[in-house]
Scaffold this active site. Structure first.
Site, PDB file in Angstrom:
ATOM      1  N   CYS A 130      48.897  37.693  25.895  1.00  0.00           N
ATOM      2  CA  CYS A 130      47.704  38.469  26.246  1.00  0.00           C
ATOM      3  C   CYS A 130      47.960  39.292  27.506  1.00  0.00           C
ATOM      4  CB  CYS A 130      46.506  37.546  26.434  1.00  0.00           C
ATOM      5  SG  CYS A 130      44.988  38.444  26.804  1.00  0.00           S
ATOM      6  N   CYS A 133      44.944  39.565  29.810  1.00  0.00           N
ATOM      7  CA  CYS A 133      44.683  38.362  30.621  1.00  0.00           C
ATOM      8  C   CYS A 133      45.722  38.192  31.723  1.00  0.00           C
ATOM      9  CB  CYS A 133      44.732  37.097  29.752  1.00  0.00           C
ATOM     10  SG  CYS A 133      43.954  37.235  28.156  1.00  0.00           S
ATOM     11  N   ASP A 134      46.993  38.398  31.413  1.00  0.00           N
ATOM     12  CA  ASP A 134      48.074  37.976  32.316  1.00  0.00           C
ATOM     13  C   ASP A 134      48.821  39.120  32.999  1.00  0.00           C
ATOM     14  OD1 ASP A 134      47.442  35.425  31.508  1.00  0.00           O
ATOM     15  OD2 ASP A 134      48.979  35.358  29.953  1.00  0.00           O
TER      16      ASP A 134
END
Ligand code: NAP
Length: 296
Positions: A130, A133-134
Site C-alpha cells: 500500500c 499507507c506506507d
C-alpha cells in the site's frame, strides 16, 4: 437468531458491528483469520482522521475492544454459504448453521503477492502492498514499484514526489494502464522503468536491502529501501455467488448504499465494487451498511 450477522472482522465489519450494536441490535460477527483484516498487518497507520499514528494491530485491537464492549459476539468460523429463507438468512459454517434477519458481507480483499520465498518475512520491513499507507515512511529514499497497471503507475507517480528515486519494474514492455498515466510516467525524471523484468529474489537480513531482477534473461541487483507490490487485488466471495451478484473480478456488486442484489444482504468495505479501497472508506461503508441493515 441474531438480528444481524456480519461476515468479516476487518475495519468495515467491526465498524458495522459497532453501529448496529449501538442501535440496539444483536450482532454476531464471523471471522476465519485474524481480527482486523488487512490493516492488522500494516506497521503504521497515519492517514486515519483523528489518529496521528498507530500500528495496524493496535488499531484492530481497539476496534475489536469497542465492538466487544457493546456486546458483539465473535465466532471464529468461515462462512461457507448463505441461504435466504422465510425468516431471514441461514449462514453455514464448518461448526454449524447460524441464523439472522439481515447479513452484512465485509469479507475484504487481499493484495496479490509476488509469491517469492522471503516475501512474508519482509512484509512491513521493506515490502509494502500500500503506497498510500506506507509511502511517507520512505521520504528521500530509493524505492521500487512492481506492476504495470493503473495502480502501479499511480503509485509510482505519487512516490516520485516523496522519494529520491523510483524504479518501476514491469514484466512486459507495455503497460496495462491508461495512456495519460504512461505519458506522465515517461515525463518524470526520478522514475526509472525497468521493463521486461520480474523480481526474482528479495535480499536483506532484518529488512529489505535490494531486489534481484531478471530482465530479458539476465539477472541484476537493484539496491532499495522498499518494494511496493502493486500487481492487483483479489476478492474472496465465491461462497456467496448464489446469493448476490458478483462482478467479473469477484467483487460484490453494490453501490454507495451498500445494497446488494439480495434484499437484506449488504456489502461493506473492500469486498464491494468501488474505486477507493482505504481504511476510511471501509469504516464509512460499515456505518452505511449497518444503518441500512437496521432499517431492513
Ligand atoms: P491490474 O490492472 O490488474 O494490473 C495488475 C498489473 O500487475 C499488470 O500490469 C500485471 O501485468 C501485473 N501483474 C499481475 N500479476 C503479476 C505477477 N505475478 N508478477 C508481476 N506482475 C504481475 O491491477 P491494478 O493496477 O491494481 O488495478 C485494478 C483495477 O483498478 C483495474 O481495473 C484498474 O484499471 C483500476 N484502477 C483504476 C485507476 C484509475 O485511475 N482509473 C487507478 C487504479 C486502479 P500484465 O500487464 O503483464 O498482466
Amino acid at each position: 437468531m441474531s438480528d444481524i450477522i456480519i461476515v468479516g472482522a476487518g475495519c468495515a465489519g467491526l465498524t458495522a458491528a459497532i453501529y448496529a450494536a449501538r442501535a440496539g441490535k444483536t450482532v454476531t460477527i464471523l471471522e476465519n483469520e485474524g481480527i482486523g483484516g488487512q490493516i492488522s498487518t500494516s506497521p503504521r497507520v497515519e492517514n486515519y482522521p483523528g489518529i496521528k499514528s498507530i500500528s495496524g494491530i493496535e488499531f484492530s485491537d481497539r476496534l475489536f475492544d469497542q465492538a466487544s464492549d457493546l456486546g458483539v459476539e465473535l465466532q471464529l468460523a468461515r462462512a461457507e454459504g448463505i441461504e435466504k429463507n422465510d425468516n431471514g438468512f441461514t449462514v453455514k459454517t464448518e461448526y454449524g448453521d447460524l441464523t439472522a434477519r439481515a447479513v452484512i458481507l465485509a469479507t475484504g480483499c487481499r493484495h496479490r503477492h509476488l509469491g517469492l520465498p522471503e516475501e512474508d518475512r519482509f512484509a512491513g520491513k521493506g515490502v509494502s502492498y500500500c503506497a498510500v499507507c506506507d509511502g511517507a515512511f520512505y521520504k528521500s529514499k530509493t524505492v521500487a514499484v512492481a506492476g504495470g497497471g493503473n495502480a502501479a503507475l499511480q503509485n509510482a507517480l505519487m512516490l516520485a514526489e516523496i522519494c529520491e528515486k523510483v524504479y518501476l519494474i514491469h514484466r512486459r514492455d507495455t503497460y496495462r494502464a491508461e495512456d495519460q498515466l504512461v505519458g506522465q510516467i515517461n515525463a518524470v525524471s526520478n522514475i526509472e522503468p525497468v521493463l521486461n523484468a520480474t523480481v526474482s529474489r528479495l535480499n536483506g537480513s532484518d529488512k529489505l536491502e535490494s531486489v534481484t531482477v531478471n530482465q530479458n534473461g539476465s539477472e541484476k541487483e537493484i539496491a532499495m529501501d522498499c518494494l511496493f507490490v502493486s500487481i492487483g487485488q483479489q476478492a474472496d466471495n465465491a461462497a456467496f455467488a448464489d446469493l448476490v451478484t458478483l462482478d467479473e473480478n469477484g467483487y460484490i456488486v453494490a453501490g454507495e448504499d451498500c445494497k446488494t442484489s439480495c434484499e437484506g444482504v449488504f456489502a461493506a468495505g473492500d469486498c464491494r465494487t468501488k474505486v477507493i479501497r482505504q481504511l476510511t472508506t471501509a469504516a464509512a461503508d460499515g456505518a452505511v451498511a449497518a444503518l441500512a441493515a437496521c432499517l431492513f
